[in-house]
Design an enzyme around this catalytic site. Structure first.
Site, short mmCIF file in Angstrom:
data_model
loop_
_atom_site.label_atom_id
_atom_site.label_comp_id
_atom_site.label_asym_id
_atom_site.label_seq_id
_atom_site.Cartn_x
_atom_site.Cartn_y
_atom_site.Cartn_z
CB VAL A 79 -1.48 0.37 0.94
CG1 VAL A 79 -1.80 -1.23 1.48
CG2 VAL A 79 -0.45 -0.06 2.61
CB SER A 132 -6.03 3.14 15.91
OG SER A 132 -5.81 2.86 17.58
CE1 TYR A 135 -0.95 1.86 14.00
CE2 TYR A 135 -2.40 2.35 16.51
CZ TYR A 135 -2.32 1.62 15.36
OH TYR A 135 -3.27 0.83 15.28
CE LYS A 162 -4.12 3.06 12.43
NZ LYS A 162 -4.39 1.86 10.81
CB VAL A 211 -8.00 -6.18 18.05
CG1 VAL A 211 -9.17 -6.70 16.90
CG2 VAL A 211 -8.53 -4.57 17.30
CE1 TYR A 260 -9.91 -1.21 25.64
CE2 TYR A 260 -8.01 -1.29 27.08
CZ TYR A 260 -8.19 -0.88 25.65
OH TYR A 260 -7.43 -0.63 24.80
N1 LIG Z 1 -4.54 -4.65 16.90
C1 LIG Z 1 -5.07 -3.79 17.86
O1 LIG Z 1 -4.95 -3.85 18.10
C2 LIG Z 1 -5.29 -2.24 16.08
C3 LIG Z 1 -5.92 -1.62 17.59
C4 LIG Z 1 -6.73 -0.32 16.68
C5 LIG Z 1 -6.45 -0.68 15.42
N2 LIG Z 1 -5.88 -1.79 14.94
C6 LIG Z 1 -5.39 -1.04 12.72
O2 LIG Z 1 -6.20 -2.22 12.61
C7 LIG Z 1 -5.61 -2.48 10.95
C8 LIG Z 1 -5.33 -4.37 11.20
O3 LIG Z 1 -4.43 -5.06 12.24
P1 LIG Z 1 -4.55 -5.85 12.74
O4 LIG Z 1 -4.92 -5.99 14.23
O5 LIG Z 1 -5.35 -6.76 11.54
O6 LIG Z 1 -2.83 -6.35 12.54
P2 LIG Z 1 -2.43 -7.20 11.55
O7 LIG Z 1 -0.72 -6.92 11.84
O8 LIG Z 1 -2.68 -8.91 12.00
O9 LIG Z 1 -2.12 -7.43 10.10
C9 LIG Z 1 -2.30 -6.16 9.11
C10 LIG Z 1 -1.53 -6.53 8.08
O10 LIG Z 1 -1.63 -5.30 7.19
C11 LIG Z 1 -0.51 -6.25 6.04
N3 LIG Z 1 0.55 -4.84 6.12
C12 LIG Z 1 1.56 -3.79 6.71
N4 LIG Z 1 2.15 -3.08 5.60
C13 LIG Z 1 1.28 -3.76 4.40
C14 LIG Z 1 1.77 -3.10 2.99
N5 LIG Z 1 2.95 -2.16 3.36
N6 LIG Z 1 0.71 -3.26 2.20
C15 LIG Z 1 -0.04 -4.04 1.97
N7 LIG Z 1 -0.23 -4.76 3.62
C16 LIG Z 1 0.41 -4.74 4.73
C17 LIG Z 1 0.54 -7.42 6.85
O11 LIG Z 1 0.85 -7.75 5.75
C18 LIG Z 1 -0.85 -7.88 7.57
O12 LIG Z 1 -1.29 -8.22 6.63
C19 LIG Z 1 -4.85 -1.95 11.47
O13 LIG Z 1 -4.93 -0.66 10.33
C20 LIG Z 1 -4.29 -1.69 12.71
O14 LIG Z 1 -3.94 -0.53 12.69
C21 LIG Z 1 -5.26 -2.82 15.50
#
Ligand SMILES: NC(=O)c1ccc[n+]([C@@H]2O[C@H](COP(=O)([O-])OP(=O)(O)OC[C@H]3O[C@@H](n4cnc5c(N)ncnc54)[C@H](O)[C@@H]3O)[C@@H](O)[C@H]2O)c1
Length: 249
Positions: free
Chosen positions: A61, A140, A154, A158, A187, A209
């Protein structure tokens, strides 16, 4: 009996190999949709697509050419595009601001914020010919309330995703395209900071929470699928907070 089958909703999930993205891809497929799973991790994307009879593709991306190619190819393979969900993201290294190099800062902004821009821009042309089209971006809870003090890049990325999504909603609303941003709390995915890390910061403690626990990826995905679909037809420009009650006081 009618011979007309309702057309399956065609969605692209960017970051679909990840914890949350995979749960979204499964949820959209369970609702009868046809899903393209795109990720930097092609093997992971293939595994998820294989489970749901979807299509898989590779995308970085943060790379404009890769995004253009991957989105065009996915839309062609799906036969059009009705919905986009962008979940690709990175947390980045936990660093105090004075230890944060420009390169580290830019890495996080490039994936989380610039990546969201590039993916949305590449998808818009396809969405314009889609059926009740929509975009869901993922920001987030840290865009609204700090979690760990070492997450400045980060959090900034966001916060940018929230502002970007609302302004895009304003721009494309007249064309009938809805854009909403979901802000998950903690999450249970590989990305989530560990309990030990959270214990270091007052703001991170699970007692903050209302529900006293982290979410499963499926609990967040349920909301994303609802917002993405036609049932949310009057919802756009919304910041949808799904954080177990962390940001409400
Ligand atoms: N896990 C949490 O606590 C949490 C909380 C709030 C928000 N989020 C957001 O949720 C979304 C999903 O996160 P997640 O928890 O599933 O994490 P995760 O690490 O399991 O998944 C992130 C995915 O993004 C992909 N990715 C990373 N860089 C990339 C790039 N340059 N191009 C294409 N793909 C890329 C990774 O390969 C991975 O599959 C993210 O945007 C994260 O910031 C997560």
């Amino acid at each position: 009996m009618s011979t007309m089958e309702p057309r399956r909703r065609r969605s692209v999930v960017v970051g679909g190999a990840g914890g949350l993205g995979a749960a979204v891809a499964r949820g959209l497929a369970e609702a009868g949709g046809l899903v393209a799973v795109l990720d930097r991790d092609l093997e992971g994307a293939r595994a998820v697509a294989g489970e749901i009879d979807g299509v898989a593709g590779e995308i970085d991306v943060s790379d404009e050419a890769s995004v253009g190619r991957a989105i065009d190819e996915a839309a062609t393979r799906l036969g059009g595009l009705d919905a986009l969900v962008t979940t690709a993201g990175v947390l980045g290294e936990r660093l105090d601001l004075e230890q944060t190099s420009l390169a580290r800062w830019q890495e996080v902004i490039a994936v989380n914020l610039t990546g969201t821009f590039l993916v949305c821009r590449a998808a818009l042309g396809h969405l314009r010919s889609g059926d009740r089209p929509s975009v869901v971006t993922v920001a987030s809870g840290v865009a609204l309330r700090p979690l760990l003090p070492t997450l400045t890049a980060y959090a900034a990325s966001k916060g940018g995703v929230v502002a970007f999504s609302k302004t895009l909603a304003q721009q494309v609303g007249p064309d009938g395209i809805r854009v909403n941003v979901v802000c998950p709390g903690l999450v249970e995915t590989p990305m989530a900071p560990s309990r030990a890390e959270l214990g270091e910061a007052d703001t991170g403690r699970l007692e903050q929470y209302a529900l006293g626990r982290a979410a499963t990826a499926e609990e967040i995905a349920e909301v994303i699928c609802l917002v993405s679909g036609p049932a949310a037809s009057y919802m756009t420009g919304s910041t949808v907070v799904v954080d177990g009650g962390r940001s409400y006081w």
